[in-house]
Design a protein around this motif. Structure first.
Motif, mmCIF file in Angstrom:
data_model
loop_
_atom_site.group_PDB
_atom_site.id
_atom_site.type_symbol
_atom_site.label_atom_id
_atom_site.label_comp_id
_atom_site.label_asym_id
_atom_site.label_seq_id
_atom_site.Cartn_x
_atom_site.Cartn_y
_atom_site.Cartn_z
ATOM 1 N N PRO A 1 0.803 -1.233 0.000
ATOM 2 C CA PRO A 1 0.000 0.000 0.000
ATOM 3 C C PRO A 1 0.829 1.273 0.000
ATOM 4 O O PRO A 1 0.369 2.317 -0.453
ATOM 5 C CB PRO A 1 -0.831 -0.110 1.288
ATOM 6 N N GLY A 2 2.060 1.179 0.501
ATOM 7 C CA GLY A 2 2.878 2.374 0.598
ATOM 8 C C GLY A 2 3.685 2.683 -0.648
ATOM 9 O O GLY A 2 4.572 3.548 -0.604
ATOM 10 N N ILE A 3 3.393 2.044 -1.766
ATOM 11 C CA ILE A 3 4.156 2.286 -2.980
ATOM 12 C C ILE A 3 4.065 3.760 -3.377
ATOM 13 O O ILE A 3 2.992 4.358 -3.346
ATOM 14 C CB ILE A 3 3.648 1.388 -4.140
ATOM 15 N N PRO A 4 5.179 4.393 -3.730
ATOM 16 C CA PRO A 4 5.115 5.788 -4.172
ATOM 17 C C PRO A 4 4.292 5.904 -5.454
ATOM 18 O O PRO A 4 4.392 5.061 -6.341
ATOM 19 C CB PRO A 4 6.594 6.140 -4.430
ATOM 20 N N HIS A 5 3.493 6.934 -5.549
ATOM 21 C CA HIS A 5 2.646 7.086 -6.736
ATOM 22 C C HIS A 5 3.474 7.216 -8.005
ATOM 23 O O HIS A 5 3.035 6.781 -9.082
ATOM 24 C CB HIS A 5 1.714 8.285 -6.563
ATOM 25 N N GLU A 6 4.658 7.779 -7.887
ATOM 26 C CA GLU A 6 5.485 7.935 -9.083
ATOM 27 C C GLU A 6 6.004 6.595 -9.598
ATOM 28 O O GLU A 6 6.471 6.501 -10.746
ATOM 29 C CB GLU A 6 6.660 8.877 -8.810
ATOM 30 N N ALA A 7 5.914 5.536 -8.776
ATOM 31 C CA ALA A 7 6.357 4.212 -9.210
ATOM 32 C C ALA A 7 5.246 3.434 -9.907
ATOM 33 O O ALA A 7 5.481 2.334 -10.416
ATOM 34 C CB ALA A 7 6.877 3.411 -8.016
ATOM 35 N N ILE A 8 4.040 3.991 -9.948
ATOM 36 C CA ILE A 8 2.908 3.308 -10.565
ATOM 37 C C ILE A 8 2.956 3.519 -12.074
ATOM 38 O O ILE A 8 3.017 4.664 -12.538
ATOM 39 C CB ILE A 8 1.581 3.844 -9.994
#
Length: 395
Positions: free
Chosen positions: A210-217
Protein backbone atom coordinates in the motif's frame (compact mmCIF):
# COMPACT_ATOMS: atom_id res chain seq x y z
CA UNK A 1 10.77 -35.71 9.25
CA UNK A 2 11.16 -32.58 7.14
CA UNK A 3 8.42 -29.95 6.98
CA UNK A 4 6.79 -31.45 3.89
CA UNK A 5 6.82 -34.95 5.34
CA UNK A 6 5.37 -33.67 8.63
CA UNK A 7 2.62 -31.89 6.76
CA UNK A 8 1.85 -34.91 4.60
CA UNK A 9 1.48 -36.97 7.77
CA UNK A 10 -1.28 -34.61 8.91
CA UNK A 11 -3.31 -35.61 5.84
CA UNK A 12 -3.38 -39.28 6.87
CA UNK A 13 -6.30 -40.66 8.85
CA UNK A 14 -4.16 -40.64 12.00
CA UNK A 15 -3.09 -37.05 11.38
CA UNK A 16 -6.63 -35.84 10.77
CA UNK A 17 -7.83 -37.59 13.92
CA UNK A 18 -5.10 -35.81 15.88
CA UNK A 19 -6.09 -32.46 14.35
CA UNK A 20 -9.64 -33.03 15.55
CA UNK A 21 -8.38 -33.99 18.99
CA UNK A 22 -6.27 -30.85 19.48
CA UNK A 23 -8.60 -28.43 17.68
CA UNK A 24 -9.52 -26.33 20.73
CA UNK A 25 -6.34 -26.78 22.74
CA UNK A 26 -5.48 -23.78 24.87
CA UNK A 27 -1.82 -22.76 24.40
CA UNK A 28 -1.37 -23.00 28.18
CA UNK A 29 -2.39 -26.67 28.03
CA UNK A 30 -0.20 -27.71 25.09
CA UNK A 31 2.52 -29.38 27.13
CA UNK A 32 0.08 -31.57 29.03
CA UNK A 33 -1.85 -32.44 25.86
CA UNK A 34 1.35 -33.24 23.97
CA UNK A 35 2.59 -35.49 26.80
CA UNK A 36 -0.67 -37.42 26.83
CA UNK A 37 -0.93 -37.83 23.04
CA UNK A 38 2.69 -38.92 22.60
CA UNK A 39 1.90 -42.08 24.51
CA UNK A 40 -0.15 -43.28 21.52
CA UNK A 41 1.15 -41.27 18.53
CA UNK A 42 4.56 -40.34 17.08
CA UNK A 43 6.01 -37.29 18.79
CA UNK A 44 6.66 -35.46 15.52
CA UNK A 45 3.07 -35.98 14.38
CA UNK A 46 1.73 -34.66 17.70
CA UNK A 47 3.95 -31.59 17.40
CA UNK A 48 2.80 -31.01 13.83
CA UNK A 49 -0.86 -31.28 14.84
CA UNK A 50 -0.46 -28.86 17.74
CA UNK A 51 1.44 -26.46 15.51
CA UNK A 52 -1.32 -26.61 12.90
CA UNK A 53 -3.94 -26.01 15.61
CA UNK A 54 -2.10 -22.83 16.64
CA UNK A 55 -1.95 -21.64 13.04
CA UNK A 56 -5.65 -22.30 12.56
CA UNK A 57 -6.44 -20.25 15.64
CA UNK A 58 -4.34 -17.35 14.28
CA UNK A 59 -6.00 -17.66 10.87
CA UNK A 60 -9.52 -17.11 12.21
CA UNK A 61 -9.02 -13.34 12.00
CA UNK A 62 -8.34 -13.58 8.26
CA UNK A 63 -10.48 -16.49 7.15
CA UNK A 64 -13.25 -16.81 9.72
CA UNK A 65 -13.71 -19.72 12.11
CA UNK A 66 -15.51 -22.03 9.67
CA UNK A 67 -12.84 -21.97 6.96
CA UNK A 68 -9.84 -21.63 9.27
CA UNK A 69 -10.95 -24.73 11.14
CA UNK A 70 -10.80 -26.80 7.93
CA UNK A 71 -7.84 -25.21 6.15
CA UNK A 72 -4.12 -25.83 6.49
CA UNK A 73 -1.44 -23.22 7.04
CA UNK A 74 2.24 -22.48 7.30
CA UNK A 75 3.57 -19.68 9.53
CA UNK A 76 4.40 -17.55 6.49
CA UNK A 77 1.06 -18.47 4.91
CA UNK A 78 -0.91 -17.09 7.84
CA UNK A 79 1.19 -13.94 7.88
CA UNK A 80 1.21 -13.22 4.15
CA UNK A 81 -2.07 -14.60 2.83
CA UNK A 82 -4.80 -12.26 1.65
CA UNK A 83 -7.62 -11.60 4.09
CA UNK A 84 -10.73 -13.47 2.88
CA UNK A 85 -12.84 -10.30 2.63
CA UNK A 86 -10.26 -8.64 0.37
CA UNK A 87 -9.80 -11.77 -1.75
CA UNK A 88 -13.57 -12.01 -2.15
CA UNK A 89 -13.75 -8.37 -3.27
CA UNK A 90 -11.09 -9.00 -5.90
CA UNK A 91 -12.77 -12.21 -7.09
CA UNK A 92 -16.07 -10.36 -7.45
CA UNK A 93 -14.31 -7.73 -9.58
CA UNK A 94 -12.98 -10.47 -11.85
CA UNK A 95 -16.42 -12.05 -11.99
CA UNK A 96 -18.07 -8.72 -12.88
CA UNK A 97 -15.62 -8.36 -15.77
CA UNK A 98 -16.69 -11.74 -17.13
CA UNK A 99 -13.40 -13.49 -16.31
CA UNK A 100 -13.69 -17.27 -16.31
CA UNK A 101 -10.08 -18.34 -15.80
CA UNK A 102 -7.17 -16.84 -13.84
CA UNK A 103 -3.51 -17.72 -13.51
CA UNK A 104 -2.73 -16.99 -9.84
CA UNK A 105 1.04 -16.54 -9.73
CA UNK A 106 2.75 -16.73 -6.31
CA UNK A 107 -0.44 -18.29 -4.94
CA UNK A 108 0.85 -19.00 -1.43
CA UNK A 109 -1.49 -21.21 0.58
CA UNK A 110 -4.33 -20.44 -1.83
CA UNK A 111 -6.35 -17.66 -0.21
CA UNK A 112 -6.99 -15.83 -3.48
CA UNK A 113 -7.46 -19.04 -5.44
CA UNK A 114 -10.17 -20.08 -2.99
CA UNK A 115 -12.07 -16.81 -3.41
CA UNK A 116 -11.75 -17.00 -7.21
CA UNK A 117 -12.98 -20.59 -7.31
CA UNK A 118 -15.92 -19.73 -5.09
CA UNK A 119 -16.84 -17.10 -7.68
CA UNK A 120 -16.96 -19.90 -10.27
CA UNK A 121 -13.59 -19.03 -11.84
CA UNK A 122 -11.12 -21.72 -12.93
CA UNK A 123 -7.70 -21.14 -11.34
CA UNK A 124 -4.15 -22.18 -12.07
CA UNK A 125 -2.37 -21.61 -8.74
CA UNK A 126 1.42 -21.50 -9.04
CA UNK A 127 4.12 -21.40 -6.38
CA UNK A 128 7.70 -22.66 -6.36
CA UNK A 129 7.79 -23.92 -2.76
CA UNK A 130 6.85 -27.61 -2.43
CA UNK A 131 5.34 -27.27 1.06
CA UNK A 132 3.33 -24.20 0.10
CA UNK A 133 1.94 -26.02 -2.93
CA UNK A 134 1.02 -29.03 -0.81
CA UNK A 135 -0.85 -26.76 1.60
CA UNK A 136 -2.66 -24.94 -1.23
CA UNK A 137 -3.67 -28.28 -2.75
CA UNK A 138 -4.94 -29.51 0.62
CA UNK A 139 -6.95 -26.33 1.10
CA UNK A 140 -8.61 -26.66 -2.28
CA UNK A 141 -9.56 -30.21 -1.38
CA UNK A 142 -10.71 -29.35 2.16
CA UNK A 143 -13.06 -26.65 0.88
CA UNK A 144 -14.45 -28.73 -1.98
CA UNK A 145 -12.82 -26.62 -4.69
CA UNK A 146 -10.29 -29.07 -6.14
CA UNK A 147 -12.21 -29.29 -9.42
CA UNK A 148 -11.64 -25.57 -10.05
CA UNK A 149 -8.11 -25.15 -8.65
CA UNK A 150 -5.04 -26.70 -10.25
CA UNK A 151 -1.97 -26.22 -8.05
CA UNK A 152 1.34 -26.31 -9.88
CA UNK A 153 4.81 -26.28 -8.33
CA UNK A 154 6.91 -24.12 -10.64
CA UNK A 155 8.86 -20.91 -11.05
CA UNK A 156 6.20 -18.39 -12.00
CA UNK A 157 8.54 -16.71 -14.46
CA UNK A 158 8.56 -19.90 -16.51
CA UNK A 159 4.79 -20.58 -16.58
CA UNK A 160 2.86 -20.12 -19.83
CA UNK A 161 -0.34 -18.22 -19.00
CA UNK A 162 -1.52 -17.78 -22.59
CA UNK A 163 -4.67 -19.85 -22.10
CA UNK A 164 -6.00 -17.76 -19.20
CA UNK A 165 -8.27 -14.73 -19.39
CA UNK A 166 -6.53 -12.96 -16.52
CA UNK A 167 -3.27 -13.07 -14.61
CA UNK A 168 -3.01 -12.20 -10.92
CA UNK A 169 0.49 -11.72 -9.48
CA UNK A 170 1.23 -11.46 -5.77
CA UNK A 171 5.02 -11.13 -5.38
CA UNK A 172 6.54 -12.02 -2.02
CA UNK A 173 7.26 -8.83 -0.09
CA UNK A 174 8.84 -10.49 2.93
CA UNK A 175 12.09 -12.33 3.41
CA UNK A 176 12.87 -14.84 6.14
CA UNK A 177 16.24 -13.12 6.52
CA UNK A 178 15.35 -9.44 6.09
CA UNK A 179 11.67 -9.29 7.01
CA UNK A 180 9.51 -6.79 5.12
CA UNK A 181 10.98 -5.75 1.77
CA UNK A 182 10.59 -2.11 0.76
CA UNK A 183 12.47 -2.10 -2.55
CA UNK A 184 9.99 -3.29 -5.22
CA UNK A 185 12.82 -4.74 -7.29
CA UNK A 186 13.72 -6.95 -4.32
CA UNK A 187 10.25 -8.56 -4.40
CA UNK A 188 10.16 -12.21 -5.44
CA UNK A 189 9.67 -12.03 -8.40
CA UNK A 190 10.75 -8.39 -8.93
CA UNK A 191 8.08 -5.76 -9.50
CA UNK A 192 9.34 -5.09 -13.03
CA UNK A 193 8.75 -8.73 -13.99
CA UNK A 194 5.31 -8.75 -12.35
CA UNK A 195 4.31 -5.58 -14.22
CA UNK A 196 5.48 -7.15 -17.49
CA UNK A 197 3.42 -10.28 -16.79
CA UNK A 198 0.34 -8.21 -15.98
CA UNK A 199 0.78 -6.05 -19.10
CA UNK A 200 0.91 -9.01 -21.47
CA UNK A 201 -2.27 -10.67 -20.15
CA UNK A 202 -5.78 -9.88 -21.46
CA UNK A 203 -6.42 -8.59 -17.93
CA UNK A 204 -3.60 -8.26 -15.44
CA UNK A 205 -3.79 -7.51 -11.73
CA UNK A 206 -0.76 -6.99 -9.56
CA UNK A 207 -0.85 -6.89 -5.77
CA UNK A 208 1.58 -4.35 -4.31
CA UNK A 209 2.43 -2.80 -0.96
CA UNK A 210 0.00 0.00 0.00
CA UNK A 211 2.88 2.37 0.60
CA UNK A 212 4.16 2.29 -2.98
CA UNK A 213 5.12 5.79 -4.17
CA UNK A 214 2.65 7.09 -6.74
CA UNK A 215 5.49 7.93 -9.08
CA UNK A 216 6.36 4.21 -9.21
CA UNK A 217 2.91 3.31 -10.56
CA UNK A 218 2.94 2.60 -14.32
CA UNK A 219 1.05 5.29 -16.25
CA UNK A 220 -1.27 2.81 -18.00
CA UNK A 221 -2.50 1.17 -14.76
CA UNK A 222 -5.48 1.88 -12.58
CA UNK A 223 -4.38 1.78 -8.95
CA UNK A 224 -6.71 0.63 -6.17
CA UNK A 225 -6.18 0.76 -2.41
CA UNK A 226 -8.32 -1.48 -0.20
CA UNK A 227 -9.03 -1.11 3.51
CA UNK A 228 -10.95 -3.50 5.73
CA UNK A 229 -12.43 -2.27 8.98
CA UNK A 230 -10.42 0.94 8.63
CA UNK A 231 -7.03 -0.76 8.16
CA UNK A 232 -5.35 -0.51 4.76
CA UNK A 233 -4.65 -4.08 3.65
CA UNK A 234 -3.23 -3.82 0.16
CA UNK A 235 -3.02 -2.03 -3.15
CA UNK A 236 -3.57 -3.38 -6.65
CA UNK A 237 -2.58 -2.33 -10.12
CA UNK A 238 -5.05 -3.17 -12.90
CA UNK A 239 -3.87 -3.50 -16.51
CA UNK A 240 -5.89 -4.15 -19.64
CA UNK A 241 -7.78 -2.66 -22.57
CA UNK A 242 -10.79 -1.77 -20.40
CA UNK A 243 -8.68 -0.11 -17.70
CA UNK A 244 -8.48 3.68 -17.52
CA UNK A 245 -4.82 4.73 -17.41
CA UNK A 246 -3.92 6.77 -14.35
CA UNK A 247 -7.24 6.24 -12.58
CA UNK A 248 -7.32 5.88 -8.77
CA UNK A 249 -9.73 3.98 -6.57
CA UNK A 250 -10.21 3.66 -2.81
CA UNK A 251 -12.30 0.68 -1.71
CA UNK A 252 -13.58 0.40 1.85
CA UNK A 253 -14.67 -2.96 3.21
CA UNK A 254 -16.94 -4.32 4.54
CA UNK A 255 -19.15 -1.38 3.50
CA UNK A 256 -18.25 -1.89 -0.19
CA UNK A 257 -17.95 1.89 -0.44
CA UNK A 258 -15.61 3.30 -3.02
CA UNK A 259 -14.26 6.43 -4.62
CA UNK A 260 -13.10 6.24 -8.23
CA UNK A 261 -11.56 9.09 -10.20
CA UNK A 262 -9.87 9.38 -13.56
CA UNK A 263 -7.10 11.85 -14.37
CA UNK A 264 -9.75 14.10 -15.94
CA UNK A 265 -11.92 14.16 -12.80
CA UNK A 266 -9.27 14.37 -10.07
CA UNK A 267 -9.64 17.42 -7.84
CA UNK A 268 -6.79 19.74 -6.85
CA UNK A 269 -5.54 19.67 -3.27
CA UNK A 270 -8.11 21.05 -0.81
CA UNK A 271 -7.65 24.54 0.55
CA UNK A 272 -6.48 25.08 4.12
CA UNK A 273 -9.13 26.69 6.31
CA UNK A 274 -9.55 27.58 9.99
CA UNK A 275 -10.41 24.75 12.32
CA UNK A 276 -14.16 24.20 12.45
CA UNK A 277 -16.26 22.38 14.99
CA UNK A 278 -15.70 18.98 13.40
CA UNK A 279 -12.58 17.08 12.43
CA UNK A 280 -12.69 14.23 9.93
CA UNK A 281 -10.07 11.51 9.76
CA UNK A 282 -10.16 10.02 6.24
CA UNK A 283 -9.93 6.27 5.83
CA UNK A 284 -6.41 5.06 5.15
CA UNK A 285 -7.32 3.82 1.66
CA UNK A 286 -8.57 7.32 0.79
CA UNK A 287 -5.30 8.85 2.02
CA UNK A 288 -3.10 6.32 0.20
CA UNK A 289 -5.04 6.87 -3.03
CA UNK A 290 -4.59 10.67 -2.71
CA UNK A 291 -8.35 11.17 -2.73
CA UNK A 292 -8.66 13.37 0.37
CA UNK A 293 -9.76 16.26 -1.86
CA UNK A 294 -12.82 14.29 -2.98
CA UNK A 295 -13.79 13.62 0.63
CA UNK A 296 -13.20 17.26 1.63
CA UNK A 297 -15.47 18.45 -1.17
CA UNK A 298 -18.18 16.02 -0.09
CA UNK A 299 -17.91 17.34 3.49
CA UNK A 300 -17.80 20.99 2.39
CA UNK A 301 -14.56 21.18 4.33
CA UNK A 302 -10.87 21.94 4.03
CA UNK A 303 -7.52 20.88 5.44
CA UNK A 304 -6.24 22.03 8.83
CA UNK A 305 -2.72 22.13 7.37
CA UNK A 306 -1.42 21.74 3.80
CA UNK A 307 0.65 18.68 4.79
CA UNK A 308 -1.84 16.93 7.10
CA UNK A 309 -4.67 14.66 5.93
CA UNK A 310 -7.24 15.88 8.46
CA UNK A 311 -10.34 17.59 7.10
CA UNK A 312 -12.25 20.17 9.10
CA UNK A 313 -15.84 21.36 8.62
CA UNK A 314 -18.45 23.36 10.48
CA UNK A 315 -21.26 20.82 10.20
CA UNK A 316 -21.55 17.12 11.02
CA UNK A 317 -21.79 14.80 8.02
CA UNK A 318 -22.33 11.07 7.70
CA UNK A 319 -19.76 9.55 5.37
CA UNK A 320 -18.21 6.09 5.01
CA UNK A 321 -14.94 7.66 3.94
CA UNK A 322 -13.94 9.38 7.18
CA UNK A 323 -14.45 9.17 10.94
CA UNK A 324 -15.94 12.31 12.45
CA UNK A 325 -14.97 13.95 15.76
CA UNK A 326 -16.45 16.96 17.50
CA UNK A 327 -13.57 19.18 18.64
CA UNK A 328 -14.01 20.77 22.06
CA UNK A 329 -10.55 22.28 22.61
CA UNK A 330 -7.58 23.50 20.61
CA UNK A 331 -4.27 23.92 22.45
CA UNK A 332 -0.75 24.75 21.39
CA UNK A 333 1.47 21.76 22.11
CA UNK A 334 1.86 21.84 25.88
CA UNK A 335 1.74 18.67 27.94
CA UNK A 336 1.14 20.46 31.26
CA UNK A 337 -1.87 22.35 29.90
CA UNK A 338 -3.28 19.17 28.39
CA UNK A 339 -2.81 17.29 31.66
CA UNK A 340 -4.65 20.04 33.56
CA UNK A 341 -7.49 20.06 31.02
CA UNK A 342 -7.94 16.28 31.17
CA UNK A 343 -7.89 16.33 34.97
CA UNK A 344 -10.54 19.05 34.98
CA UNK A 345 -12.69 17.02 32.56
CA UNK A 346 -12.15 13.79 34.56
CA UNK A 347 -10.84 11.98 31.51
CA UNK A 348 -9.47 8.54 32.30
CA UNK A 349 -10.08 6.81 28.96
CA UNK A 350 -7.79 8.56 26.52
CA UNK A 351 -7.34 7.79 22.84
CA UNK A 352 -4.29 9.47 21.32
CA UNK A 353 -3.94 9.91 17.57
CA UNK A 354 -1.10 11.59 15.76
CA UNK A 355 -0.38 12.92 12.32
CA UNK A 356 2.53 15.27 11.72
CA UNK A 357 3.89 14.91 15.27
CA UNK A 358 7.02 13.15 16.53
CA UNK A 359 5.48 12.45 19.94
CA UNK A 360 4.43 8.84 20.48
CA UNK A 361 0.91 8.27 21.86
CA UNK A 362 2.10 6.01 24.69
CA UNK A 363 4.66 8.60 25.71
CA UNK A 364 1.98 11.27 25.98
CA UNK A 365 -0.36 8.96 27.85
CA UNK A 366 2.33 8.25 30.46
CA UNK A 367 2.97 11.94 30.96
CA UNK A 368 -0.65 13.09 31.37
CA UNK A 369 -1.67 10.07 33.53
CA UNK A 370 -5.40 10.18 32.68
CA UNK A 371 -7.77 9.41 35.54
CA UNK A 372 -11.52 9.52 35.74
CA UNK A 373 -14.69 8.01 34.28
CA UNK A 374 -14.90 10.07 31.07
CA UNK A 375 -13.31 9.55 27.68
CA UNK A 376 -11.72 11.82 25.10
CA UNK A 377 -9.62 11.72 21.96
CA UNK A 378 -6.48 13.84 21.61
CA UNK A 379 -4.98 14.60 18.19
CA UNK A 380 -1.28 15.46 18.07
CA UNK A 381 -0.93 17.33 14.82
CA UNK A 382 -0.25 20.66 13.15
CA UNK A 383 -2.74 23.41 12.42
CA UNK A 384 -1.54 25.94 9.85
CA UNK A 385 2.02 24.83 10.52
CA UNK A 386 1.91 25.08 14.33
CA UNK A 387 2.24 22.02 16.62
CA UNK A 388 -1.22 21.62 18.11
CA UNK A 389 -3.28 19.44 20.41
CA UNK A 390 -6.94 18.96 19.54
CA UNK A 391 -9.30 17.43 22.08
CA UNK A 392 -12.61 15.96 21.06
CA UNK A 393 -14.88 12.95 20.91
CA UNK A 394 -16.26 10.71 18.16
CA UNK A 395 -19.55 11.85 16.66
Amino acid sequence: MNDLASFSALLTSEGRALLDAVRDTDPADELAVATRLRREHPAELVSAALGQARLRQRAVAKFGAADAGRMFFTPNGVEQSTRASVATHRAECFQALGVRSVADLCCGIGGDAIALARAGIRVLAVDRDPLTCAVARANADALGLADLIEVREADVTEVDTAGYEAVFVDPARRSSRRGRIFDPEAYSPPLSWAVSAARTAPLGVLKIAPGIPHEAIPAEATAEWVSDGGDVKEAMLWFGPNVTPGARRATLLPAQAGIYVTPATMLPDPEVRPLGRYLYEPDGAVIRAHLVAEVAEDLDGGLIDPTIAYVTADEPHVTPYATAYEITDQLPFNVKKLKALLREREVGILTVKKRGSAVEPEELRRKVKPQGPRSATVFLTRVAGAPTMLVGRPV
